[in-house]
Motif scaffolding. Sequence first.
Motif, short mmCIF file in Angstrom:
data_model
loop_
_atom_site.label_atom_id
_atom_site.label_comp_id
_atom_site.label_asym_id
_atom_site.label_seq_id
_atom_site.Cartn_x
_atom_site.Cartn_y
_atom_site.Cartn_z
N UNK A 1 0.83 -1.21 0.00
CA UNK A 1 0.00 0.00 0.00
C UNK A 1 0.87 1.26 0.00
N UNK A 2 2.02 1.17 0.64
CA UNK A 2 2.89 2.34 0.75
C UNK A 2 3.72 2.57 -0.50
N UNK A 3 3.57 1.75 -1.52
CA UNK A 3 4.38 1.94 -2.73
C UNK A 3 3.51 1.84 -3.97
N UNK A 4 3.72 0.82 -4.78
CA UNK A 4 3.14 0.79 -6.13
C UNK A 4 1.63 0.64 -6.15
N UNK A 5 1.01 0.13 -5.09
CA UNK A 5 -0.45 -0.04 -5.09
C UNK A 5 -1.19 1.28 -5.04
N UNK A 6 -0.53 2.35 -4.63
CA UNK A 6 -1.17 3.65 -4.54
C UNK A 6 -0.59 4.66 -5.53
N UNK A 7 0.06 4.16 -6.58
CA UNK A 7 0.66 5.05 -7.58
C UNK A 7 -0.05 4.97 -8.92
N UNK A 8 -1.21 4.35 -8.97
CA UNK A 8 -1.91 4.17 -10.23
C UNK A 8 -2.56 5.45 -10.73
N UNK A 9 -2.91 5.44 -12.01
CA UNK A 9 -3.70 6.53 -12.58
C UNK A 9 -5.15 6.45 -12.12
#
Length: 360
Positions: A211-219
């Motif tokens: 959650x603290x990285x790539x899971x919350x960087x989406x468009x």
Amino acid sequence: MNWINNVVRPKISGLLSTAKREVPDNLWVKCPETGEMVFYKDLEANQFVVPGSNYHMRMDSQQRLRHLFDGGDYRTVAIPAVQQDPLKFRDGRKYTDRLKDAKATTKLEDAVLVGEGQLDGQPVVSAVQDFRFMAGSLGMAAGEALITGMLRAVELKTPFILFAASGGARMQEGILSLMQMPRTTIAVQRLKDARLPYIVVLTDPTTGGVTASYAMLGDIHIAEPGALICFAGPRVIQQTIREQLPDGFQRAEYLLSHGMVDMVVHRHQLRETLSRVCKLLMGGTQLAKAKDTHKMNGKPYMNGSPIDSKVVETAARESGAVVEPEAVPNSQRFEPGKSDKKRDEPASSQQTAKDAPHGA
């Protein structure tokens, strides 16, 4: 006598035997929310959504990809091999033994499965985190799989769809697992530089370093109903602050109302929603490439690709989410000329009253 002992007696014993037949463990599944017992085949046919309560149960990675791609056909993307146990970690058991058990149970090499195929005729690359494999934890192999999938999407110039489900970083790999957070972030930036959509589907549960990285960087961030999405769990937070948390805290609907996710979509409508979003964003990307001559301070647009308003309007009308404007009566219309006259009239009457002789 041998014939009687070897043939007749076993047959008679088999006919008279009262032993129960073995029943598969997953023949019936209990709903965690209501306790309802559901036949496994019915649950599988309903995309693992409990018919009575609409509770979304967890799906494995193969089932996710089959439901996503046209006809359930997809090609698995090969993942580079990584070192299995770099720290020689051991707690109650050896880390290598835990990996062997997880591989035997899930038939996977690690927690992430990457596939490429067609979604309503458009090419797509997708990665799925399988919670069955050591709680979908992020390790070196999982990080390598995600990076490979993103770079494959850049190579094919297709959208990248991630189904996130994880308990966080894998503690058996220590700092090496935490290093996957910046590595995957750089891969996400490669997608953004190529102006390709990165869509994240948050499933139950998505927690910790994921959650603290790539899971919350989406468009676009889409969540399944009732999914737990957080960094630290509600029990840890409640014990730390020693206060009662609100109902539904850190669930998908709670996060939607607080602006952390873009939409909560039922699993039955998820494929249609992903297809519509991919078409919308890829349409904007193609238009942006055609209009790449438009610059800002000598550089291209940095906050995404400019999208034609007609594309947005058409997609919105197809989804049925457009509210047509109502006709306003003439008496309620705003006309600048009339409003200025109304403001001038009191001023002119006051000026006339001041100019009038007092002795009249």
